[in-house]
Design a protein around this motif. Structure first.
Motif, PDB file in Angstrom:
ATOM      1  N   ASN A 206      40.454  64.098  20.124  1.00  0.00           N
ATOM      2  CA  ASN A 206      40.366  63.814  21.559  1.00  0.00           C
ATOM      3  C   ASN A 206      39.173  64.535  22.175  1.00  0.00           C
ATOM      4  N   TRP A 207      38.035  64.495  21.469  1.00  0.00           N
ATOM      5  CA  TRP A 207      36.864  65.239  21.923  1.00  0.00           C
ATOM      6  C   TRP A 207      36.438  64.757  23.308  1.00  0.00           C
ATOM      7  N   PRO A 208      36.258  65.699  24.315  1.00  0.00           N
ATOM      8  CA  PRO A 208      35.928  65.287  25.697  1.00  0.00           C
ATOM      9  C   PRO A 208      34.487  64.856  25.806  1.00  0.00           C
ATOM     10  N   ASN A 209      34.229  64.058  26.852  1.00  0.00           N
ATOM     11  CA  ASN A 209      32.846  63.663  27.113  1.00  0.00           C
ATOM     12  C   ASN A 209      32.113  64.799  27.842  1.00  0.00           C
ATOM     13  N   CYS A 210      30.859  64.554  28.141  1.00  0.00           N
ATOM     14  CA  CYS A 210      30.006  65.634  28.661  1.00  0.00           C
ATOM     15  C   CYS A 210      30.435  66.101  30.049  1.00  0.00           C
ATOM     16  N   THR A 211      31.139  65.264  30.790  1.00  0.00           N
ATOM     17  CA  THR A 211      31.518  65.647  32.147  1.00  0.00           C
ATOM     18  C   THR A 211      32.857  66.359  32.208  1.00  0.00           C
ATOM     19  N   ASP A 212      33.513  66.511  31.057  1.00  0.00           N
ATOM     20  CA  ASP A 212      34.835  67.132  31.026  1.00  0.00           C
ATOM     21  C   ASP A 212      34.687  68.645  31.041  1.00  0.00           C
ATOM     22  N   TRP A 213      35.531  69.292  31.805  1.00  0.00           N
ATOM     23  CA  TRP A 213      35.439  70.750  31.913  1.00  0.00           C
ATOM     24  C   TRP A 213      35.925  71.467  30.671  1.00  0.00           C
ATOM     25  N   LYS A 214      36.564  70.738  29.738  1.00  0.00           N
ATOM     26  CA  LYS A 214      37.062  71.360  28.521  1.00  0.00           C
ATOM     27  C   LYS A 214      36.003  71.390  27.423  1.00  0.00           C
ATOM     28  N   GLN A 215      34.772  71.185  27.735  1.00  0.00           N
ATOM     29  CA  GLN A 215      33.733  71.186  26.725  1.00  0.00           C
ATOM     30  C   GLN A 215      33.583  72.574  26.098  1.00  0.00           C
ATOM     31  N   PRO A 216      33.086  72.677  24.859  1.00  0.00           N
ATOM     32  CA  PRO A 216      33.042  73.971  24.163  1.00  0.00           C
ATOM     33  C   PRO A 216      32.165  74.980  24.898  1.00  0.00           C
ATOM     34  N   MET A 217      32.452  76.237  24.655  1.00  0.00           N
ATOM     35  CA  MET A 217      31.768  77.321  25.340  1.00  0.00           C
ATOM     36  C   MET A 217      30.513  77.786  24.609  1.00  0.00           C
ATOM     37  N   TYR A 218      30.316  77.368  23.374  1.00  0.00           N
ATOM     38  CA  TYR A 218      29.119  77.788  22.648  1.00  0.00           C
ATOM     39  C   TYR A 218      28.640  76.654  21.754  1.00  0.00           C
ATOM     40  N   LEU A 219      27.376  76.699  21.402  1.00  0.00           N
ATOM     41  CA  LEU A 219      26.758  75.656  20.598  1.00  0.00           C
ATOM     42  C   LEU A 219      27.305  75.697  19.168  1.00  0.00           C
ATOM     43  N   GLY A 220      27.666  74.552  18.643  1.00  0.00           N
ATOM     44  CA  GLY A 220      28.198  74.471  17.286  1.00  0.00           C
ATOM     45  C   GLY A 220      29.695  74.683  17.194  1.00  0.00           C
ATOM     46  N   PHE A 221      30.367  74.674  18.340  1.00  0.00           N
ATOM     47  CA  PHE A 221      31.820  74.874  18.344  1.00  0.00           C
ATOM     48  C   PHE A 221      32.525  73.786  17.542  1.00  0.00           C
ATOM     49  N   GLU A 222      32.064  72.543  17.707  1.00  0.00           N
ATOM     50  CA  GLU A 222      32.724  71.431  17.012  1.00  0.00           C
ATOM     51  C   GLU A 222      32.564  71.542  15.497  1.00  0.00           C
ATOM     52  N   LYS A 223      31.446  72.096  15.032  1.00  0.00           N
ATOM     53  CA  LYS A 223      31.252  72.273  13.592  1.00  0.00           C
ATOM     54  C   LYS A 223      32.214  73.319  13.022  1.00  0.00           C
ATOM     55  N   ASP A 224      32.460  74.354  13.771  1.00  0.00           N
ATOM     56  CA  ASP A 224      33.400  75.377  13.311  1.00  0.00           C
ATOM     57  C   ASP A 224      34.824  74.827  13.254  1.00  0.00           C
ATOM     58  N   VAL A 225      35.174  74.011  14.242  1.00  0.00           N
ATOM     59  CA  VAL A 225      36.511  73.410  14.241  1.00  0.00           C
ATOM     60  C   VAL A 225      36.672  72.468  13.048  1.00  0.00           C
ATOM     61  N   PHE A 226      35.646  71.663  12.791  1.00  0.00           N
ATOM     62  CA  PHE A 226      35.710  70.751  11.649  1.00  0.00           C
ATOM     63  C   PHE A 226      35.799  71.516  10.328  1.00  0.00           C
ATOM     64  N   LYS A 227      35.069  72.615  10.198  1.00  0.00           N
ATOM     65  CA  LYS A 227      35.103  73.422   8.980  1.00  0.00           C
ATOM     66  C   LYS A 227      36.505  74.018   8.764  1.00  0.00           C
ATOM     67  N   THR A 228      37.181  74.383   9.855  1.00  0.00           N
ATOM     68  CA  THR A 228      38.548  74.905   9.749  1.00  0.00           C
ATOM     69  C   THR A 228      39.489  73.862   9.155  1.00  0.00           C
ATOM     70  N   ILE A 229      39.367  72.628   9.626  1.00  0.00           N
ATOM     71  CA  ILE A 229      40.223  71.550   9.120  1.00  0.00           C
ATOM     72  C   ILE A 229      39.887  71.248   7.665  1.00  0.00           C
ATOM     73  N   ALA A 230      38.591  71.173   7.354  1.00  0.00           N
ATOM     74  CA  ALA A 230      38.174  70.858   5.986  1.00  0.00           C
ATOM     75  C   ALA A 230      38.632  71.928   5.001  1.00  0.00           C
ATOM     76  N   ASP A 231      38.579  73.201   5.412  1.00  0.00           N
ATOM     77  CA  ASP A 231      39.016  74.276   4.524  1.00  0.00           C
ATOM     78  C   ASP A 231      40.507  74.187   4.236  1.00  0.00           C
ATOM     79  N   TYR A 232      41.305  73.851   5.242  1.00  0.00           N
ATOM     80  CA  TYR A 232      42.749  73.761   5.015  1.00  0.00           C
ATOM     81  C   TYR A 232      43.072  72.641   4.031  1.00  0.00           C
ATOM     82  N   TYR A 233      42.529  71.451   4.274  1.00  0.00           N
ATOM     83  CA  TYR A 233      42.826  70.321   3.379  1.00  0.00           C
ATOM     84  C   TYR A 233      42.188  70.517   2.010  1.00  0.00           C
ATOM     85  N   GLY A 234      41.091  71.221   1.940  1.00  0.00           N
ATOM     86  CA  GLY A 234      40.446  71.443   0.653  1.00  0.00           C
ATOM     87  C   GLY A 234      41.191  72.395  -0.253  1.00  0.00           C
TER      88      GLY A 234
END
Length: 529
Positions: A252-280
């Motif tokens: 449910n990734w928000p669009n650019c106008t949503d206030w829930k956007q990540p607080m730092y650059l590369g946040f989405e990559k860290d979240v994806f890596k967390t999921i990939a590590d668990y399933y891996g």
């Protein structure tokens, strides 16, 4: 470069390996090359092999356009390890193949892989209760039961209740179905559907049926949410809360106008890596080790998309409920990420779709034993799952309805009429052939009317019945089956022809009847003055 389609069946991975090896050895261009001031005939560079084989795999319906160059290099490493190719000095056996200008050649002979020998498993057959099976702890009269042809007399007896004559009868119950009987019906019918779709004589070579748990099938059919996701009874087998939160974040990734956007650059990559590590780090792939051959066999049906979808639906019903739930949530997240145009790139070297396939293919499908094409097969399967996950992970309604009707049939009772020395056993069909709506309406309208019309004609032409008895039966038949009766006697005149009135005798004429009727005495005028 044509790659023959390898259909479903046992040892499909081995057949694909042999097919690819034969095609590679027969059609790979060979030419003269120079290396370190020396010429070598009939050889090729590593990069040339990667280019040619990559193009072959991408154009093959067995693998598809999702094959990457990296996967092609991995396959050539396995070719080198299995002595399908060797370097110009005759070295082989190591997976040190790289995408460079190093020279390779084909050995004089390249043995194909033999088909593995797997033990054949015999299924434990559970005998279902028959009509003449007495209940436990009771005795029942031995009634001869054998199939006969339904004639009009027997049909008349069967419908005697409807037309008003109810002889004494008794109900014969089957022995009560146990939970084990119902579970075996679900298991056997599900596997029979899969075998029929795959077109195999037996599933024993692609699936150890003893490892199929019927409780998993029933749970996956009935214990689901409104969204169709499996609900687990054991909450300890759920996804960890932090993994589920990470998956929801990317799905449910928000669009650019949503206030829930990540607080730092590369946040989405860290979240994806967390999921990939668990399933891996799962101990077993989501599709399980023992179902690997079954899913690989279904991949042979991908040119027939509808049949492949039905086969995948059934195979996914065989999964443990916790695996099916994790697969449903993962495929939904992967599909939403690929369709979300607002999602930032999760990897600099790959597109989003390719990254999803490469990251999660091995945690979804892989073999317990080493299979040389498992990466390519897993990528092919995950690609199809991602495109059709909503349909594949639904409960197949045709299968569910078929099994529920089968169980209901086995729980029905049978009516035994006195004086009948034989009875009829009607076995429930294992499968139903789909018919058109027009054929269904025709069968509903005329399928049951023909025997009723024959019964009506038999009553009409029966000379042993008196007119009074015949009228009584016809009146009862008209009340029970007005449509059939109306078709036989469309008008009252046609019904009247069946019972013609007898001519009435004319009264005898007497002579006095011809005379003038008696006239009462009329008083005349008196002549007396």
């Amino acid at each position: 470069m044509e790659h023959r389609i390898v259909g479903p069946g046992p040892y499909r991975a081995t057949r694909l390996w042999n097919e690819t090896v034969e095609l590679f050895r027969a059609r790979m261009p060979l030419r003269k090359h120079r290396c370190r001031f020396k010429s070598y005939e009939h050889c090729f560079t590593a990069s040339e092999a990667v280019d040619w084989l990559h193009e072959l795999l991408r154009n093959s319906q067995n693998f598809g356009p999702e094959v990457t160059r990296k996967q092609t290099v991995q396959l050539l490493r396995k070719f080198l390890k299995n002595h399908v190719i060797e370097d110009i000095k005759g070295k082989w056996g190591q997976e040190d193949f790289e995408d460079n200008r190093h020279l390779y050649r084909f050995p004089p002979s390249s043995p194909l892989k033999p088909y593995p020998k797997k033990p054949l498993y015999q299924r434990d057959v559970i005998k279902f209760p028959e009509w003449n099976d007495p209940p436990p702890g009771t005795s029942q009269e031995n009634i001869p039961v054998r199939p006969i042809v339904m004639n009009s007399e027997m049909w008349f007896k069967r419908h005697s209740i409807a037309i008003g004559e109810v002889p004494a009868c008794r109900l014969i119950h089957r022995r009560q179905l146990t939970e084990a009987n119902v579970e075996e019906i679900w298991k056997s019918t599900t596997l029979s559907h899969l075998q029929r779709i795959l077109g195999l004589d037996s599933l024993e070579e692609v699936l150890n049926t003893k490892l199929v748990n019927s409780k998993f099938i029933i749970h996956n059919v009935y214990s689901v949410s409104k969204q169709g996701v499996v609900i687990l009874d054991d909450k300890s087998k759920e996804l960890p809360h932090w993994v589920l939160s990470a998956m929801k974040c990317l799905a449910n990734w928000p669009n650019c106008t949503d206030w829930k956007q990540p607080m730092y650059l590369g946040f989405e990559k860290d979240v994806f890596k967390t999921i990939a590590d668990y399933y891996g780090h799962l101990k077993e792939p989501l599709l399980t080790f023992h179902l690997f051959d079954a899913f690989v066999s279904v991949l042979g049906l991908l040119p027939k998309e509808q049949m492949a979808t039905e086969a995948f639906q059934i195979c996914c019903l065989l999964l443990p409920p916790e695996n099916r739930r994790k697969l449903q949530l993962l495929m939904r997240m992967m599909a939403r990420i690929c369709l979300n145009k607002e999602m930032p790139p999760l990897c600099d070297g790959f597109g989003t779709r390719t990254l999803m396939v490469q990251t999660f293919s091995r945690c979804i499908l892989c073999s317990k034993d080493e299979v040389d094409l498992d990466e390519l097969l897993a990528a092919r399967l995950v690609t199809f799952l991602m495109d059709n996950y909503q349909e594949i992970l639904k409960v197949p309604l045709v299968l569910q309805t078929s099994i529920e009707e089968r169980v209901a049939h086995l729980r029905r009772v049978q009516i035994k009429y006195p004086g009948a020395d034989m009875d009829i056993t009607l076995s429930a069909p294992s499968f139903c052939r789909q018919i058109s709506p027009e054929e269904f309406e025709y069968q509903r309208a005329y399928g049951s009317q023909e025997p009723l019309a024959a019964l009506l004609e038999e009553v009409i032409v029966d000379d042993k019945l008196s007119n009074k008895e015949k009228k009584k039966k016809l009146k009862q038949f008209q009340k029970s089956y007005p449509e059939v009766y109306q078709e036989r006697f469309p008008t009252p005149e046609s019904e009247a022809l069946l019972f013609p009135e007898k001519p009435k005798a004319k009264p005898q004429l007497f002579m006095w009847a011809l005379r003038k009727p008696f006239q009462p005495f009329q008083r005349t005028r008196s002549f007396r003055m």
